[in-house]
Scaffold this active site. Structure first.
Site, PDB file in Angstrom:
ATOM      1  N   THR A 110      52.455  45.850  45.519  1.00  0.00           N
ATOM      2  CA  THR A 110      51.730  47.095  45.755  1.00  0.00           C
ATOM      3  C   THR A 110      50.249  46.784  45.896  1.00  0.00           C
ATOM      4  OG1 THR A 110      53.321  48.491  44.590  1.00  0.00           O
ATOM      5  CG2 THR A 110      51.095  49.348  44.822  1.00  0.00           C
ATOM      6  N   PHE A 141      46.542  48.166  45.682  1.00  0.00           N
ATOM      7  CA  PHE A 141      45.708  49.201  45.092  1.00  0.00           C
ATOM      8  C   PHE A 141      44.303  49.089  45.682  1.00  0.00           C
ATOM      9  CE2 PHE A 141      49.068  48.331  42.122  1.00  0.00           C
ATOM     10  CZ  PHE A 141      49.354  49.529  41.484  1.00  0.00           C
TER      11      PHE A 141
END
Length: 376
Positions: free
Chosen positions: A176, A178
């Site tokens: 992921t 960010f």
């Protein structure tokens, strides 16, 4: 301000883990929020200086909520990024039995990233979404053992849970990304990643023309995503990430060209690239090679011929609509020459060369139209 950084909580979320990785230390003194939109709103309203929010996942793609809120809050900037490897675990209260699980809870993205596992292992178990993986862990810790949470090992430690299955994500290479958001511009390194929001005019080839400018400038696009503009049906915004700094003259020239074509262009930020290899921020060199430049020239040559073929087709259509006496239009030629000379000056091309090339075009296309008329 309550704190410098804010992130999605409660304690034990992947957001907390990502912020610790970004800061290279435990994120103490930071503000915890119950949802992504609260983090973004807190930054936009000056409650905190910076916020960390997820923006995309390698399995599920874009976090649409983040993108939409960045669009709506025009004072927000992206000033950094961090890429976190995601390893999902199934967490339960200690000594709970697998066969007693009646409910699985987690953040929507985490649930989506574990669809295959849930379907295969717990096909009849109810699945509910909550605001974060840590909130799910908290629910599991307060249950009678019938609630399982999808989360990380940090959450298991924080809430005294037991890991009964590890690495349950559908794709093992799960990451992921960010981003760090702020209302202030961050320092733009010489070699960086830059993020944009572009809207295009409603015309054929509008997106192609914009992407072509990046290709001609040899700028590497790392991501392009479309989202509804939330105005009229069919209107879209394009979110673009590319490797390059706003300080680079090549990038400046490319963005000037894109501004001329696009309906609007908003620079979200230019910031340090995060290295996926060792989990640190790095500056990478991108020195062009002679072979690479020649390949770019070959691509441009192909595009020139392709555009000339398209222009020839259009001129033939125009010729079929003209009368015999109106084939040559001196006024039209003068307008075209004036326009292309101005564009040549703007692009750093010799306008005399461009005029000579276009005079050859005019002679060729007049001859082409005369042949069309004589064949009727």
């Amino acid at each position: 301000m309550q704190g410098e950084y804010g992130y999605l909580g409660p304690k034990g979320t992947y957001s907390e883990e990502a912020l610790e990785l970004f800061l290279n230390k435990e994120p103490t003194g930071c503000v915890i929020y119950p949802s992504i939109d609260r983090v973004i709103r807190a930054v936009a309203e000056g409650e905190i200086a910076r916020g960390l929010v997820p923006i995309e996942n390698s399995i599920e793609g874009t976090v649409n909520l983040t993108i939409d809120l960045l669009t709506a809050n025009t004072n927000l900037k992206i000033v950094g990024e961090v890429i976190l490897p995601i390893k999902h675990q199934l967490l339960v209260k200690k000594d709970a039995l697998k066969e007693k699980i009646k409910l699985i809870v987690s953040h929507p993205q985490a649930i989506a990233q574990c669809r295959k596992y849930i379907t295969q292992k717990y096909p009849s178990v109810e699945v509910n979404e909550v605001n974060s993986t840590a909130e799910a862990a908290l629910m599991a810790s307060r249950s009678d053992g019938s609630v399982a949470a999808i989360g990380n090992e940090r959450a298991a430690r924080n809430y005294s849970l037991e890991v009964i299955d590890s690495d349950i994500q559908d794709c093992q290479d799960n990451q992921t990304r960010f981003v760090i958001i702020s209302t202030e511009d961050g320092p733009s390194p010489e070699q960086a990643k830059t993020s944009l929001i572009i809207s295009i005019t409603d015309r054929p080839g509008g997106l192609y023309q914009i992407l072509r400018e990046f290709a001609l400038a040899n700028i590497n696009l790392t991501r392009i995503e479309s989202r509804p503009a939330k105005t009229n049906l069919g209107d879209y915004l394009f979110f673009v990430d590319f490797l390059g700094s706003l300080h680079d003259p090549v990038v400046e020239k490319c963005l000037d060209a894109v501004r001329d074509i696009a309906a609007s262009l908003r620079i979200l930020g230019s910031y340090q690239v995060w290295s996926e290899r060792d989990g640190s921020q790095e500056v990478s060199e991108n020195t062009p090679s002679l072979d690479g430049i020649r390949q770019d020239i070959d691509i441009i040559d192909y595009q020139i011929v392709e555009l000339l073929a398209k222009r020839t087709q259009l001129v033939s259509v125009v010729g079929s609509l003209k009368k015999q006496a109106a084939i040559k239009d001196n006024r039209r030629e003068e307008e075209v020459l004036a326009r292309v000379r101005r564009n040549a000056l703007k692009k750093g091309v010799d306008p005399e060369l461009i005029e000579k090339v276009y005079q050859m075009f005019f002679d060729h296309f007049v001859t082409l139209q005369e042949k069309q008329q004589s064949s009727k």
